[in-house]
Every structure is written in C-alpha cells, then in structure tokens.
Design an enzyme around this catalytic site. Structure first.
Site, PDB file in Angstrom:
ATOM      1  N   ASP A  36     -26.721   8.400  -9.199  1.00 39.97           N
ATOM      2  CA  ASP A  36     -25.878   7.440  -8.494  1.00 39.97           C
ATOM      3  C   ASP A  36     -25.847   6.134  -9.270  1.00 39.97           C
ATOM      4  O   ASP A  36     -26.864   5.458  -9.411  1.00 39.97           O
ATOM      5  CB  ASP A  36     -26.431   7.204  -7.077  1.00 39.97           C
ATOM      6  N   ASP A 177     -22.019  15.055  -0.595  1.00 36.75           N
ATOM      7  CA  ASP A 177     -23.024  14.044  -0.934  1.00 36.75           C
ATOM      8  C   ASP A 177     -23.304  13.159   0.277  1.00 36.75           C
ATOM      9  O   ASP A 177     -22.422  12.429   0.729  1.00 36.75           O
ATOM     10  CB  ASP A 177     -22.497  13.206  -2.117  1.00 36.75           C
TER      11      ASP A 177
END
Ligand code: DX5
Ligand code: ZN
Length: 221
Positions: A36, A177
């Site tokens: 991320d 996600d």
C-alpha cells in the site's frame, strides 16, 4: 472461474519480523505481496514507498502487487521497480489520464489493475476495459487497515463479475481489498472475486502465520 490467489498486505506485517515473514510466504507459495503506497493527499495517511519495494525485490522473488493511493500516479510510476509478473493498481479517482497510467504499467510488462473506491460505480471501468488485466475493488475506504467491509461490497463484486462476463472478458481478475477475513473471504469468492488482499483480519491475525495462510486457502477453494 479464475483460480483464487492470496496477496498479503504488508502494511499489516510486523516490520521487525519481515525477513522471516517473507521466508514463510515463499515456502507457502503466496502469490503476491500487496504494498500500500499512500501519499497523505489522495488518502489521509502515509504508507510504504519506492525504497520498500526495492528492498523487497532484493529479498524475495514473490511478485509485487503495488496499490497506488497517490495523486497523479501516471507521473510517478517510473520511480517504482516494477516489471514482468508484477501487478500495479491505480485508482480511477486519482488520475485524469488513467489510460496513460494503465498503458505505462503495461509497457513495463506488469499487469494493469484499476482500483475503485467503495462509492465509485462498477461500470465506471467500461471506458478503460481494453487496457485492464484486473479491477481492485476496495471493500473499505482506502487509507487504513482494520476497518469493516462496506455493506454493498458483495453485491458490487457480483455486479462487476457479471459485467465482465457480459463484456466477454471473464479472465479479467477481481481483487478485493479491505476486511478480507475468514468469514467474508468465502462470500467474496462466491460473489466472483479471485485475488484476496489479506491483512489484519486475515493472514496477519493473531496466531501462527503458516496456519493462517492454510486456513485462508482452505476457505477459498
Ligand atoms: C487500506 C489498504 C489495505 C489494508 C487492508 O487502504 O489498501 O490493503 O491493508 O487491511 P485490512 O485487511 O486490515 O482491512
Ligand atoms: Zn491495498
């Protein structure tokens, strides 16, 4: 249906244990490492970056799954060590020249994914479909781990799967996600998802890492 694969979210990993964690992932055949990248502008948080990707590259051959939560990703892609086998997601909401970003990802040999925030309609992918290897559906608002799945997520996965099938693109992957836990992962799989980012409530939940990975895999058969 595409094969189910795992992409553990490294923002949820214990940094002091990372070398051992990567070794276990390698032994367990984990398919991707989810990274991320946050710039404090597109999302209200900062997280991971180019040096982290470079260090991973030197340590493991597991492909990278780079999730760019940054503004103007098309201008910043060159700084990331991505190549064949890797996967890169850019947010539809983050770029004016989204096709330019997707084309740049493909030019590097990587798979191009378009990420959608929970409030973005799934049919917004349509103009970009020819350039897509996959769609990353956010099942929480981007920025932080440990949130609860947004209520219409399962419905969005099913609608996106049906849309891709209708467009003659069943091979386009759906990555989910956010809050992919033991309870929700099988429901997401049944709705049509095939790539599972696994974070604080998945492989990195309390307990033994190997056992957590095996449990997630068993649920996703
Ligand atoms: C959130 C990130 C996710 C996050 C998921 O913006 O994109 O990858 O790490 O963490 P959990 O699984 O805890 O929701
Ligand atoms: Zn992510």
């Amino acid at each position: 249906m595409n094969r189910a694969e795992l992409s553990p979210s490294l923002m949820c990993a214990d940094v002091f244990e990372l070398r051992e964690t990567l070794r276990v992932f390698g032994q367990c055949g984990v398919e991707y490492l989810h990274i991320d990248v946050m710039d404090g502008v597109f999302v209200p948080n900062f997280c991971l970056g180019t040096d982290f990707c470079r260090q991973l590259r030197a340590e493991t051959s597991i492909p990278l799954d780079v999730h760019l939560m940054i503004t103007e990703p098309e201008k910043k892609l060159a700084a990331f060590p991505i190549g064949a086998g890797d996967l890169v997601s850019v947010h539809l909401e983050s770029a004016d020249r989204i096709d330019g970003a997707l084309t740049a990802i493909r030019a590097r040999g990587a798979k191009a994914f378009l990420a959608l925030n929970p409030d973005t309609p799934v049919d917004a992918i349509l103009p970009h479909l020819p350039l897509l290897d996959g769609v990353l559906l956010m099942t929480v608002y981007p920025g932080f781990a440990g949130q609860t799945m947004t209520p219409d997520s399962l419905d969005r996965i099913a609608r996106l799967r049906a849309l891709l099938d209708r467009c003659g693109r069943p091979e386009v992957r759906i990555e989910v996600d956010g809050n992919v836990n033991y309870e929700k992962a099988p429901l997401m799989r049944a709705a049509g998802a095939d790539l599972f980012v696994s974070g604080s409530s998945g492989v990195f939940r309390r307990g033994d890492l190997r056992e957590n990975i095996a449990a997630m895999r068993a649920l996703l058969q």
